[in-house]
Structures are given as structure tokens and as C-alpha cells.
Design a protein around this motif. Structure first.
Motif, PDB file in Angstrom:
ATOM      1  N   LEU A 224       0.834  -1.207   0.000  1.00  0.00           N
ATOM      2  CA  LEU A 224       0.000   0.000   0.000  1.00  0.00           C
ATOM      3  C   LEU A 224       0.865   1.253   0.000  1.00  0.00           C
ATOM      4  N   ASN A 225       1.910   1.265   0.791  1.00  0.00           N
ATOM      5  CA  ASN A 225       2.788   2.437   0.826  1.00  0.00           C
ATOM      6  C   ASN A 225       3.462   2.663  -0.527  1.00  0.00           C
ATOM      7  N   ALA A 226       3.826   1.570  -1.216  1.00  0.00           N
ATOM      8  CA  ALA A 226       4.434   1.712  -2.544  1.00  0.00           C
ATOM      9  C   ALA A 226       3.452   2.340  -3.525  1.00  0.00           C
ATOM     10  N   ILE A 227       2.191   1.938  -3.460  1.00  0.00           N
ATOM     11  CA  ILE A 227       1.177   2.543  -4.320  1.00  0.00           C
ATOM     12  C   ILE A 227       1.040   4.022  -4.007  1.00  0.00           C
ATOM     13  N   ARG A 228       1.039   4.373  -2.735  1.00  0.00           N
ATOM     14  CA  ARG A 228       0.939   5.785  -2.351  1.00  0.00           C
ATOM     15  C   ARG A 228       2.131   6.579  -2.868  1.00  0.00           C
ATOM     16  N   VAL A 229       3.331   6.017  -2.750  1.00  0.00           N
ATOM     17  CA  VAL A 229       4.515   6.716  -3.241  1.00  0.00           C
ATOM     18  C   VAL A 229       4.418   6.960  -4.737  1.00  0.00           C
ATOM     19  N   GLU A 230       4.073   5.927  -5.510  1.00  0.00           N
ATOM     20  CA  GLU A 230       4.046   6.075  -6.960  1.00  0.00           C
ATOM     21  C   GLU A 230       2.944   7.039  -7.406  1.00  0.00           C
ATOM     22  N   GLN A 231       1.786   6.995  -6.749  1.00  0.00           N
ATOM     23  CA  GLN A 231       0.734   7.944  -7.096  1.00  0.00           C
ATOM     24  C   GLN A 231       1.131   9.357  -6.692  1.00  0.00           C
ATOM     25  N   ALA A 232       1.840   9.491  -5.583  1.00  0.00           N
ATOM     26  CA  ALA A 232       2.322  10.810  -5.174  1.00  0.00           C
ATOM     27  C   ALA A 232       3.327  11.354  -6.177  1.00  0.00           C
ATOM     28  N   VAL A 233       4.260  10.518  -6.627  1.00  0.00           N
ATOM     29  CA  VAL A 233       5.263  10.958  -7.604  1.00  0.00           C
ATOM     30  C   VAL A 233       4.586  11.440  -8.879  1.00  0.00           C
ATOM     31  N   GLU A 234       3.632  10.666  -9.390  1.00  0.00           N
ATOM     32  CA  GLU A 234       2.945  11.059 -10.620  1.00  0.00           C
ATOM     33  C   GLU A 234       2.225  12.389 -10.452  1.00  0.00           C
ATOM     34  N   ALA A 256       2.225  17.756   7.040  1.00  0.00           N
ATOM     35  CA  ALA A 256       3.493  17.326   7.648  1.00  0.00           C
ATOM     36  C   ALA A 256       3.620  15.812   7.643  1.00  0.00           C
ATOM     37  N   HIS A 257       2.489  15.107   7.826  1.00  0.00           N
ATOM     38  CA  HIS A 257       2.524  13.643   7.811  1.00  0.00           C
ATOM     39  C   HIS A 257       2.872  13.132   6.412  1.00  0.00           C
ATOM     40  N   PHE A 258       2.289  13.750   5.395  1.00  0.00           N
ATOM     41  CA  PHE A 258       2.602  13.360   4.015  1.00  0.00           C
ATOM     42  C   PHE A 258       4.059  13.653   3.686  1.00  0.00           C
ATOM     43  N   SER A 259       4.539  14.814   4.089  1.00  0.00           N
ATOM     44  CA  SER A 259       5.928  15.183   3.803  1.00  0.00           C
ATOM     45  C   SER A 259       6.904  14.213   4.462  1.00  0.00           C
ATOM     46  N   ARG A 260       6.623  13.831   5.692  1.00  0.00           N
ATOM     47  CA  ARG A 260       7.503  12.894   6.398  1.00  0.00           C
ATOM     48  C   ARG A 260       7.466  11.519   5.736  1.00  0.00           C
ATOM     49  N   PHE A 261       6.275  11.057   5.371  1.00  0.00           N
ATOM     50  CA  PHE A 261       6.139   9.769   4.692  1.00  0.00           C
ATOM     51  C   PHE A 261       6.923   9.768   3.381  1.00  0.00           C
ATOM     52  N   PHE A 262       6.770  10.798   2.580  1.00  0.00           N
ATOM     53  CA  PHE A 262       7.444  10.860   1.281  1.00  0.00           C
ATOM     54  C   PHE A 262       8.957  10.895   1.465  1.00  0.00           C
ATOM     55  N   ARG A 263       9.422  11.685   2.387  1.00  0.00           N
ATOM     56  CA  ARG A 263      10.865  11.779   2.641  1.00  0.00           C
ATOM     57  C   ARG A 263      11.424  10.440   3.122  1.00  0.00           C
ATOM     58  N   ASP A 264      10.693   9.737   3.971  1.00  0.00           N
ATOM     59  CA  ASP A 264      11.174   8.462   4.499  1.00  0.00           C
ATOM     60  C   ASP A 264      11.247   7.370   3.438  1.00  0.00           C
ATOM     61  N   HIS A 265      10.499   7.544   2.334  1.00  0.00           N
ATOM     62  CA  HIS A 265      10.497   6.551   1.264  1.00  0.00           C
ATOM     63  C   HIS A 265      11.338   6.962   0.054  1.00  0.00           C
ATOM     64  N   VAL A 266      11.424   8.266  -0.212  1.00  0.00           N
ATOM     65  CA  VAL A 266      12.064   8.749  -1.444  1.00  0.00           C
ATOM     66  C   VAL A 266      13.375   9.470  -1.164  1.00  0.00           C
ATOM     67  N   SER A 267      13.596   9.854   0.086  1.00  0.00           N
ATOM     68  CA  SER A 267      14.818  10.490   0.597  1.00  0.00           C
ATOM     69  C   SER A 267      14.732  12.001   0.684  1.00  0.00           C
ATOM     70  N   VAL A 268      13.775  12.646  -0.007  1.00  0.00           N
ATOM     71  CA  VAL A 268      13.618  14.098   0.086  1.00  0.00           C
ATOM     72  C   VAL A 268      12.138  14.429   0.241  1.00  0.00           C
ATOM     73  N   PRO A 269      11.803  15.608   0.800  1.00  0.00           N
ATOM     74  CA  PRO A 269      10.397  16.004   0.917  1.00  0.00           C
ATOM     75  C   PRO A 269       9.767  16.201  -0.461  1.00  0.00           C
ATOM     76  N   PRO A 270       8.444  16.122  -0.536  1.00  0.00           N
ATOM     77  CA  PRO A 270       7.771  16.275  -1.836  1.00  0.00           C
ATOM     78  C   PRO A 270       7.999  17.650  -2.467  1.00  0.00           C
ATOM     79  N   SER A 271       8.140  18.686  -1.672  1.00  0.00           N
ATOM     80  CA  SER A 271       8.389  20.024  -2.220  1.00  0.00           C
ATOM     81  C   SER A 271       9.720  20.077  -2.944  1.00  0.00           C
ATOM     82  N   VAL A 272      10.740  19.426  -2.390  1.00  0.00           N
ATOM     83  CA  VAL A 272      12.059  19.391  -3.030  1.00  0.00           C
ATOM     84  C   VAL A 272      11.995  18.552  -4.297  1.00  0.00           C
TER      85      VAL A 272
END
Length: 285
Positions: A224-234, A256-272
Motif C-alpha cells: 500500500l505504501n508503494a502505491i501511495r509513493v508512486e501515485q504521489a510521484v505522478e 506534515a505527515h505526508f511530507s515525512r512519509f514521502f521523505r522516508d520513502h524517497v529520501s527528500v520532501p515532496p516540495s524538493v
């Protein structure tokens, strides 16, 4: 602090040049995933249940949906890593059976010795991303050449069709797991926890967990987290949605929860991530 120096995104998937000094949580990708060291200290990843070194002479190879995590040693300096997340369908355009890179077992082992050709292509790709991030050579020449060299070096690709058929048979398994997967894909922000999905499937939590991992290659929460990451990236790359809107749609109660989740999976915050892929006002590759 870990940095994404450059990110290329396109039909091939994505390629990230990362300067890493912070661990990542256990996660998975629907991609053929290859990690190559470019500069800096040697480092290591947990692939499945095995700790694997990433060095000048050794690449890390992660199958689609295989769980892995970055393990940073605070006694070491940063490692500059070229991380390839490659779409199986894009690889299938080179050789049809390379679409099997989306199935478990495409890479027979989680590491392999880097050849001079692979090392040169990895450094050329990293340099092109830094000095000419919108160059057509990234996808048309350097990335394709690197992936061909990697697959021919590290897989029994001539037999990959059999692995794909085995995966197809496995994925045609339990209908209850297929229904749970469809729910996760359709509405990842509304997907309920493992216990609720197990009850809906009429299975115990242990049965659901075992069948799910047999069918997909990943535990339910990692999938589920992988699906969230890929949909977030798109959405970050392709849409004009705000980051708060993306996070809410994917089930996060606060930005803040979304930003932390994205950073923990992709290495940088979604804004970056968004600022890098859109840098210079040009579209991603």
C-alpha cells in the motif's frame, strides 16, 4: 541531510542522483530497481533479510516488490548513489521478455560485481544529469545503454520468459487478494488497515498476510505504501495539485505527515522533489 541532486522522470520510470546520509524505511517499488555508487563512502542496504554492501565495485539489485531499506552508518560520510527505478514495460521494448523485470526473481541475487562498462555508463549518466539535466541523451543513449549492460551482466535474461509465466500463474491466485489489491490501487487514501482487509476477505490476519505476500511479493502495508509513493510521484510531477491536496487524497491527515512519509520513502520532501523535476521550467524527460 540527504539530498536529491537531480531527478529524471519519464516513460522509463525515474532516475535519481542522491547524496545520502540518512536511512530510509523498509519499502518496495513496482520497478526493476538498481543502485550504483558514484562517489563518496561505501554504504549498505537491507534487501529482503540480507545486508548488502554498495561499493565502487558492487551494485545492488532489487526485484520488483522486493522489500529493502537504506542503512546509513553515521560513522561514514555521504554516499552519492545513482538510483534507477525502471518500468518493466519500457525494458520490454528492448527485448520482449525483459518485461519479466516486473516479476520476482528477475535478478537471481541482490548484488553483483560492476564491470568497467557499467561503471563508465553510470558516471556518464550522473554527469549528464548534473550538467545537462534535460538532455535527450539521458534516456535515449545513456540510460538504455546502462540498463542493457546491467541486465546482460546480472540476469539470465534469455530464460526470463519462464519467470514471467510463473509470475502470471502466481498472480492469478486467490481472488480475495486480487480484490484487496484492486481496492488499494483504486483508493489508496481510503484503504483500510490489514486487519480490516483480512476481515473483509474472510481470512485471519495471519492467513491474509501470508497469501498477500505470496501473491504480490510484499507485505500488505509495504504494498500500500508503494502505491501511495508512486501515485504521489505522478501527481507531484504531472499535476498542478497542491502538496496538501495530494496528501489528503492519499489518506494523510496533515501535510506534515505526508511530507515525512514521502521523505522516508524517497529520501527528500515532496516540495524538493517537485522543484527538482520542474527546475528551469522544462518538462521532465
Amino acid at each position: 541531510m540527504s539530498e536529491a541532486l537531480e531527478i529524471a522522470h519519464g516513460a522509463f520510470g525515474r532516475v535519481a542522483l542522491l547524496d545520502m546520509d540518512r536511512g530510509l524505511v523498509r519499502h518496495a517499488h513496482p520497478h526493476c530497481h538498481v543502485l550504483l555508487k558514484v562517489e563518496g563512502d561505501d554504504t549498505q542496504f537491507l534487501v529482503g533479510d540480507r545486508v548488502v554492501a554498495l561499493t565502487d565495485d558492487q551494485a545492488i539489485l532489487v526485484n520488483a516488490w522486493e522489500t529493502h531499506a537504506y542503512l546509513h552508518d553515521p560513522r561514514r560520510d555521504k554516499a552519492m548513489i545513482l538510483a534507477l527505478y525502471i518500468e518493466p514495460d519500457w525494458l520490454g521494448a528492448f527485448r520482449r521478455n525483459w518485461a519479466a523485470s516486473g516479476a520476482p526473481g528477475f535478478f537471481g541475487q541482490s548484488s553483483g560485481g560492476v564491470t568497467p562498462t557499467i561503471r563508465r555508463l553510470a558516471h556518464d549518466l550522473a554527469a549528464e544529469m548534473v550538467y545537462a539535466p534535460h538532455s535527450s541523451h539521458i534516456q535515449d543513449k545513456l540510460l538504455s545503454g546502462l540498463m542493457i549492460a546491467v541486465i546482460e551482466r546480472f540476469t539470465a535474461w534469455r530464460e526470463a520468459g519462464e519467470a514471467l509465466r510463473a509470475a502470471a500463474r502466481r498472480n492469478a491466485g486467490d481472488w480475495r487478494i486480487r480484490r484487496a489489491v484492486a481496492q488499494m490501487r483504486a483508493e489508496p487514501g481510503a484503504a483500510r488497515g490489514t486487519d480490516a482487509l483480512a476481515r473483509q476477505a474472510g481470512l485471519s490476519r495471519a492467513q491474509f498476510y501470508r497469501l498477500f505476500e505470496q501473491s504480490t511479493g510484499a507485505p500488505p502495508h509495504v504494498f500500500l505504501n508503494a502505491i501511495r509513493v508512486e501515485q504521489a510521484v505522478e501527481a507531484i510531477v504531472r499535476s498542478e495539485e497542491s502538496l496538501a491536496e495530494i496528501g489528503t487524497r492519499l489518506g494523510f491527515a496533515a501535510p506534515a505527515h505526508f511530507s515525512r512519509f514521502f521523505r522516508d520513502h524517497v529520501s527528500v520532501p515532496p516540495s524538493v522533489f517537485r522543484s527538482i523535476v520542474r527546475r528551469g521550467g522544462e518538462p521532465a524527460i
